[in-house]
Design a protein around this motif. Structure first.
Motif, PDB file in Angstrom:
ATOM      1  N   PRO A  47      97.401  17.438  31.568  1.00 44.13           N
ATOM      2  CA  PRO A  47      97.430  17.192  30.112  1.00 44.13           C
ATOM      3  C   PRO A  47      98.639  16.357  29.675  1.00 44.13           C
ATOM      4  O   PRO A  47      98.538  15.496  28.819  1.00 44.13           O
ATOM      5  CB  PRO A  47      97.522  18.600  29.508  1.00 44.13           C
ATOM      6  CG  PRO A  47      97.007  19.510  30.557  1.00 44.13           C
ATOM      7  CD  PRO A  47      97.352  18.887  31.863  1.00 44.13           C
ATOM      8  N   ARG A  50      98.031  12.811  30.577  1.00 47.01           N
ATOM      9  CA  ARG A  50      97.056  12.229  29.662  1.00 47.01           C
ATOM     10  C   ARG A  50      97.746  11.821  28.351  1.00 47.01           C
ATOM     11  O   ARG A  50      97.465  10.760  27.792  1.00 47.01           O
ATOM     12  CB  ARG A  50      95.928  13.220  29.414  1.00 47.01           C
ATOM     13  CG  ARG A  50      94.663  12.544  28.984  1.00 47.01           C
ATOM     14  CD  ARG A  50      93.350  13.248  29.335  1.00 47.01           C
ATOM     15  NE  ARG A  50      93.455  14.595  29.839  1.00 47.01           N
ATOM     16  CZ  ARG A  50      93.553  15.678  29.078  1.00 47.01           C
ATOM     17  NH1 ARG A  50      93.604  15.570  27.767  1.00 47.01           N
ATOM     18  NH2 ARG A  50      93.600  16.875  29.632  1.00 47.01           N
ATOM     19  N   LYS A  51      98.667  12.671  27.897  1.00 47.55           N
ATOM     20  CA  LYS A  51      99.410  12.330  26.678  1.00 47.55           C
ATOM     21  C   LYS A  51     100.241  11.070  26.881  1.00 47.55           C
ATOM     22  O   LYS A  51     100.321  10.213  26.002  1.00 47.55           O
ATOM     23  CB  LYS A  51     100.354  13.481  26.311  1.00 47.55           C
ATOM     24  CG  LYS A  51      99.708  14.500  25.418  1.00 47.55           C
ATOM     25  CD  LYS A  51     100.696  15.579  25.044  1.00 47.55           C
ATOM     26  CE  LYS A  51      99.951  16.870  24.813  1.00 47.55           C
ATOM     27  NZ  LYS A  51     100.821  18.037  24.734  1.00 47.55           N
ATOM     28  N   LYS A  54      97.950   8.190  26.672  1.00 48.79           N
ATOM     29  CA  LYS A  54      97.560   7.933  25.270  1.00 48.79           C
ATOM     30  C   LYS A  54      98.671   7.205  24.529  1.00 48.79           C
ATOM     31  O   LYS A  54      98.416   6.271  23.768  1.00 48.79           O
ATOM     32  CB  LYS A  54      97.285   9.259  24.558  1.00 48.79           C
ATOM     33  CG  LYS A  54      95.887   9.795  24.718  1.00 48.79           C
ATOM     34  CD  LYS A  54      95.710  10.895  23.659  1.00 48.79           C
ATOM     35  CE  LYS A  54      94.403  11.621  23.689  1.00 48.79           C
ATOM     36  NZ  LYS A  54      93.627  11.794  24.812  1.00 48.79           N
ATOM     37  N   THR A  86      79.897   8.349  34.012  1.00 47.67           N
ATOM     38  CA  THR A  86      80.916   8.461  32.971  1.00 47.67           C
ATOM     39  C   THR A  86      82.236   7.895  33.474  1.00 47.67           C
ATOM     40  O   THR A  86      82.601   8.091  34.627  1.00 47.67           O
ATOM     41  CB  THR A  86      81.095   9.941  32.588  1.00 47.67           C
ATOM     42  OG1 THR A  86      79.848  10.424  32.095  1.00 47.67           O
ATOM     43  CG2 THR A  86      82.158  10.108  31.522  1.00 47.67           C
ATOM     44  N   THR A  88      84.867   6.894  30.676  1.00 48.25           N
ATOM     45  CA  THR A  88      85.881   6.862  29.607  1.00 48.25           C
ATOM     46  C   THR A  88      86.919   7.965  29.789  1.00 48.25           C
ATOM     47  O   THR A  88      88.057   7.808  29.372  1.00 48.25           O
ATOM     48  CB  THR A  88      85.243   7.041  28.206  1.00 48.25           C
ATOM     49  OG1 THR A  88      84.324   8.118  28.267  1.00 48.25           O
ATOM     50  CG2 THR A  88      84.533   5.799  27.753  1.00 48.25           C
ATOM     51  N   HIS A  89      86.523   9.058  30.444  1.00 46.57           N
ATOM     52  CA  HIS A  89      87.479  10.156  30.610  1.00 46.57           C
ATOM     53  C   HIS A  89      88.617   9.788  31.557  1.00 46.57           C
ATOM     54  O   HIS A  89      89.579  10.525  31.678  1.00 46.57           O
ATOM     55  CB  HIS A  89      86.762  11.410  31.111  1.00 46.57           C
ATOM     56  CG  HIS A  89      86.218  11.292  32.501  1.00 46.57           C
ATOM     57  ND1 HIS A  89      85.326  10.315  32.882  1.00 46.57           N
ATOM     58  CD2 HIS A  89      86.461  12.013  33.619  1.00 46.57           C
ATOM     59  CE1 HIS A  89      85.027  10.460  34.163  1.00 46.57           C
ATOM     60  NE2 HIS A  89      85.701  11.464  34.627  1.00 46.57           N
ATOM     61  N   ARG A 243      78.867  20.782  39.130  1.00 49.23           N
ATOM     62  CA  ARG A 243      78.146  20.911  37.863  1.00 49.23           C
ATOM     63  C   ARG A 243      78.576  19.866  36.837  1.00 49.23           C
ATOM     64  O   ARG A 243      77.857  19.593  35.888  1.00 49.23           O
ATOM     65  CB  ARG A 243      78.314  22.306  37.297  1.00 49.23           C
ATOM     66  CG  ARG A 243      79.743  22.656  37.003  1.00 49.23           C
ATOM     67  CD  ARG A 243      79.847  24.152  36.792  1.00 49.23           C
ATOM     68  NE  ARG A 243      81.232  24.495  36.575  1.00 49.23           N
ATOM     69  CZ  ARG A 243      81.662  25.253  35.576  1.00 49.23           C
ATOM     70  NH1 ARG A 243      80.812  25.748  34.720  1.00 49.23           N
ATOM     71  NH2 ARG A 243      82.929  25.526  35.454  1.00 49.23           N
ATOM     72  N   PHE A 244      79.787  19.285  37.046  1.00 50.18           N
ATOM     73  CA  PHE A 244      80.224  18.271  36.091  1.00 50.18           C
ATOM     74  C   PHE A 244      79.359  17.009  36.151  1.00 50.18           C
ATOM     75  O   PHE A 244      79.336  16.216  35.235  1.00 50.18           O
ATOM     76  CB  PHE A 244      81.698  17.930  36.297  1.00 50.18           C
ATOM     77  CG  PHE A 244      82.595  19.068  35.933  1.00 50.18           C
ATOM     78  CD1 PHE A 244      82.816  19.385  34.608  1.00 50.18           C
ATOM     79  CD2 PHE A 244      83.166  19.867  36.916  1.00 50.18           C
ATOM     80  CE1 PHE A 244      83.613  20.461  34.252  1.00 50.18           C
ATOM     81  CE2 PHE A 244      83.962  20.943  36.577  1.00 50.18           C
ATOM     82  CZ  PHE A 244      84.191  21.248  35.239  1.00 50.18           C
ATOM     83  N   HIS A 246      76.113  17.230  36.275  1.00 52.22           N
ATOM     84  CA  HIS A 246      74.989  17.537  35.389  1.00 52.22           C
ATOM     85  C   HIS A 246      75.425  17.682  33.936  1.00 52.22           C
ATOM     86  O   HIS A 246      74.691  17.363  33.019  1.00 52.22           O
ATOM     87  CB  HIS A 246      74.290  18.810  35.863  1.00 52.22           C
ATOM     88  CG  HIS A 246      73.924  18.747  37.315  1.00 52.22           C
ATOM     89  ND1 HIS A 246      73.229  17.687  37.854  1.00 52.22           N
ATOM     90  CD2 HIS A 246      74.187  19.585  38.344  1.00 52.22           C
ATOM     91  CE1 HIS A 246      73.072  17.894  39.148  1.00 52.22           C
ATOM     92  NE2 HIS A 246      73.646  19.027  39.475  1.00 52.22           N
ATOM     93  N   ILE A 247      76.637  18.191  33.739  1.00 52.58           N
ATOM     94  CA  ILE A 247      77.106  18.395  32.371  1.00 52.58           C
ATOM     95  C   ILE A 247      77.503  17.071  31.736  1.00 52.58           C
ATOM     96  O   ILE A 247      77.177  16.787  30.595  1.00 52.58           O
ATOM     97  CB  ILE A 247      78.326  19.350  32.346  1.00 52.58           C
ATOM     98  CG1 ILE A 247      77.962  20.710  32.945  1.00 52.58           C
ATOM     99  CG2 ILE A 247      78.853  19.506  30.933  1.00 52.58           C
ATOM    100  CD1 ILE A 247      79.164  21.589  33.213  1.00 52.58           C
ATOM    101  N   GLY A 248      78.242  16.249  32.492  1.00 52.02           N
ATOM    102  CA  GLY A 248      78.808  15.057  31.861  1.00 52.02           C
ATOM    103  C   GLY A 248      78.684  13.784  32.674  1.00 52.02           C
ATOM    104  O   GLY A 248      79.354  12.804  32.383  1.00 52.02           O
ATOM    105  N   PHE A 250      79.848  13.070  35.522  1.00 50.23           N
ATOM    106  CA  PHE A 250      81.118  12.702  36.144  1.00 50.23           C
ATOM    107  C   PHE A 250      80.850  12.240  37.575  1.00 50.23           C
ATOM    108  O   PHE A 250      80.056  12.858  38.282  1.00 50.23           O
ATOM    109  CB  PHE A 250      82.066  13.910  36.175  1.00 50.23           C
ATOM    110  CG  PHE A 250      82.758  14.172  34.870  1.00 50.23           C
ATOM    111  CD1 PHE A 250      82.207  13.743  33.673  1.00 50.23           C
ATOM    112  CD2 PHE A 250      83.966  14.846  34.846  1.00 50.23           C
ATOM    113  CE1 PHE A 250      82.846  13.989  32.467  1.00 50.23           C
ATOM    114  CE2 PHE A 250      84.619  15.102  33.649  1.00 50.23           C
ATOM    115  CZ  PHE A 250      84.056  14.676  32.458  1.00 50.23           C
TER     116      PHE A 250
END
Lengths: 631, 83
Positions: A47, A50-51, A54, A86, A88-89, A243-244, A246-248, A250
């Motif tokens: 995190p 990531r900041k 940003k 995906t 953008t993440h 599972r990521f 299927h979820i997003g 990734f």
């Protein structure tokens, strides 16, 4: 498990407090960027990283961000990500991680796309320095087993020729460089141990695709992100998105992002000439076990068969391999010179020899001072250095004094050093053959970026500010190979698409009746190398331009105008008063369809196939404006 | 988790997770918040929030359940159902 980056040191409380202040006071100045960069090399939590990303990305709101980056001593780079999944993440972490490698990385993503379709439909110009193609096995059509060896071959040929097509269209339309990814061995089928060797199994298809892609990358100067190797370093179980997916959608586990981002950005750093080139090694308890000053020449451990000795031998072997790949080795040790050098001169178990070390700094001064001296002697920046030392205090001192130097954190057990050092990938080489071409390409990208920022009405002062110098020579033996290459490769700015063999080029060199020009262009961003070639031969009624090719890197720089001026001058010197030209259309040379018209030629004829012929009378020819000095 | 998680404790924990993942220091979370009421709570942030929640409470949501977790209340309920 989060596959963290074990070679990065943990930040101290002081670093932590400092970063918090910087993130809260992001003012987008070069000195802010420099301070953040000095902290970017630590192992921050995800995190936090990531900041950081940003905060840096806020710079991109200002069109002047590349200048800010340059002013901070960093390299501005624009990356386009074309992804079937995906992406953008990834952007914040990519930007944060790039800073660790001296790059200010701006990214744009196009997700869930097929690269060919996207490129074909996109109106963007060469806005980017590089394009990353993220396509999974499904995207390449390699997710199902093939039934026969022929079918397997067919599928592979198809995928690899797509790589070439995508490379061509991306490099001609979007960015001078392109990066592809190998496929991880995450084929989730009921495997058999023999699958790798059985033609057409999913494992076999992926392995062959990866090899084909890698060979192509080496030969064609493509950047290669070896995802298969990354995934195997952390283990497929840690890599797979699970599972990521299927979820997003990734492409891989979110916990592997920092590791992935480091690999992407280190390749980019290498591409722009920012990879490390010097390995500085400590001696005691680094190259050998024990302390030579206390234990003596006989007491230090580096014998085969001894566990401590073997561990240190592996470190020496790794350094020797690096040396053989062109990495400069140096020694920085706190010792009495005569005592320590004796190991190199007379210890039979040493793998590194005295010759393999470029500089010895064996003395009692602090290591930061030694490394600074080395940088001076080698005439290299500190950001080219990696410093390996078992002593945490020495590492901390160098990190504090010289934040540009990479100082890997090392496990207590020397047996694990080679693994950690190899994960760190300090000596990334993004291309083996096309280095010069790429260097030119990124300079050109720089210039184009500037051009785009300029108001179009102010084009002339922009061109003048480039300080362009063009070197003109007739064809000669020295330039022949590059001319041949340019003739073979130029498909866009190519009026006639006439191809010449090297033998034909050699014949032209001594043909007095023919005008030949090879043009090199320099500007304030550097040397673009040879960028254009022209052949004009006498015909009835004047001189006919048989060949006119130019690298698209220098489009819209008035090179065409300067070239015409040269041609006119050569004709007039020979007493020729008419210049003739032909445009033969192909699928790819549409950009020069109107060249002759633009330059003031008169159309003589147009064939049904679109071929046009042109004429320029030189009697009243006034040289065209061109902001280029001829040398 | 030995004792049942109080709803207030769960919201408090989620508030810290949201503040961290959405990079909004001082964010106040209530049970009625949804992706519509919190600007940065987009689908990618959602995935990070879910992953961080799992790490914090030491369990994994069921795949089928993930579609339902579209409000703070729903996440709190799912956490408490485990305790």
């Amino acid at each position: 498990m989060r596959p963290n980056l074990p070679w990065l040191a943990l930040p101290t409380d002081k670093d932590d407090a400092r970063l918090a202040v910087l993130l809260a006071s992001s003012d987008g100045t070069a000195s802010w960027l420099q301070e953040v960069q000095a902290l970017a090399g630590f192992a921050w939590s995800e995190p936090r990283l990531r900041k950081l990303g940003k905060a840096v990305r806020r710079l991109f709101d200002r069109p002047s961000w590349p200048e800010v980056a340059t002013k901070a001593g960093l390299f501005p780079y624009r990356l386009l990500i074309l992804s079937s999944e995906t992406s953008t993440h990834m952007q914040d972490l990519l930007t944060a991680t790039a800073l660790r490698h001296g790059i200010v990385l701006q990214t744009e993503c196009a997700e869930y796309v097929e690269p060919e379709m996207w490129v074909a439909s996109e109106e963007r110009g060469q806005d980017f320095d590089g394009t990353l193609i993220v396509t999974d096995a499904v995207g390449w059509g390699l997710h199902h087993a093939a039934h026969t060896a022929d079918e397997a071959q067919h599928i592979l040929d198809g995928a690899l020729s797509r790589v070439k097509r995508i490379t061509q269209s991306v490099t001609s339309r979007l960015s001078p460089s392109v990066m592809f990814q190998t496929l991880p061995q995450e084929d989730e089928s009921f495997r058999s141990s023999l699958d790798l060797g059985v033609e057409g199994t999913t494992r076999n298809l992926r392995a062959r695709f990866n090899l084909g892609l890698a060979v192509n990358a080496v030969n064609a100067g493509i950047m290669l992100l070896d995802v298969a190797s990354l995934a195997s370093s952390v283990g497929i179980s840690n890599w797979r998105a699970g599972r990521f997916k299927h979820i997003g959608m990734f492409p891989f586990a979110p916990t592997a992002l920092e590791f992935y981002a480091d690999a992407v950005t280190r390749i980019i750093a290498s591409r722009v000439g920012r990879s490390r080139r010097v390995l500085v090694l400590d001696l005691d308890n680094t190259l050998w076990g024990g302390v030579i000053g206390d234990d003596g020449l006989e007491g230090i451990k580096m014998a085969p068969g001894n566990p401590t000795g073997e561990a240190h031998r592996a470190v020496q072997q790794m350094a020797l391999d690096a040396h053989r790949r062109g990495i400069v080795l140096c020694v920085a040790s706190k010792n009495t010179f005569d005592v320590a050098i004796e190991a190199f001169r007379s210890h039979p178990d040493m793998i590194l020899t005295e010759d393999s070390i470029s500089l010895f700094k064996i003395n009692w001064q602090d290591k930061a001072t030694s490394i600074r001296d080395m940088a001076k002697s080698l005439d290299l920046g500190l950001d080219a250095f990696v410093f390996v030392d078992d002593n945490p205090a020495e590492r901390m001192q160098v990190r504090a004094e010289l934040p540009q130097v990479a100082v890997p954190e090392l496990p207590k057990d020397v047996s694990d050093w080679p693994h950690v050092l190899s994960l760190a990938g300090y000596f990334e080489q993004s291309s083996l053959t096309a280095e010069d071409a790429n260097r030119g390409a990124y300079y050109a990208a720089n210039a184009k970026r500037d051009a785009l920022r300029e108001d179009a009405s102010d084009m002339r002062s922009f061109l003048a500010s480039l300080d362009m110098e063009m070197q003109v020579r007739p064809f000669d033996a020295m330039g022949r190979a590059r001319i041949a290459q340019l003739v073979a490769k130029s498909n866009q700015f190519n009026l006639t698409t006439r191809r010449y063999s090297e033998a034909e080029l050699a014949a032209l060199e001594s043909d007095e009746g023919v005008i030949t020009l090879q043009l090199r262009l320099k500007d304030r961003f550097g040397d673009n190398g040879m960028i254009a070639a022209v052949v004009a031969a006498p015909v009835s009624g004047g001189m006919h331009i048989d060949l006119w090719i130019m690298s698209c890197r220098v489009l819209a720089r008035e090179v065409e105008q300067a070239t015409l001026n040269l041609l006119a001058q050569h004709c007039q010197e020979r007493g020729v008063d008419t210049l003739l030209g032909t445009y033969i259309p192909t699928a790819r040379n549409g950009i020069v369809r109107d060249l002759y018209q633009t330059l003031g030629f008169e159309k003589q004829a147009e064939m049904p196939d679109g071929t046009t012929s042109w004429k320029l009378s030189l009697a009243e020819f006034a040289p065209k404006d061109a902001s280029i000095v001829l040398v | 988790m030995s004792a049942a998680v109080e709803a207030a404790d769960a919201i408090q924990a989620l508030q810290e997770i949201f503040a961290e993942e959405l990079d909004e220091v001082g964010l106040r979370l209530t049970a009625s918040d949804t992706p519509d009421s919190i600007a940065d709570w987009d689908s990618l942030a959602h995935i990070r929030i879910i992953a961080a929640t799992e790490e914090r409470f030491g369990f994994q949501f069921d795949l089928a359940e993930l579609d339902e977790l579209k409000s703070v209340q729903a996440i709190v309920d799912a956490i408490r159902a485990r305790a």
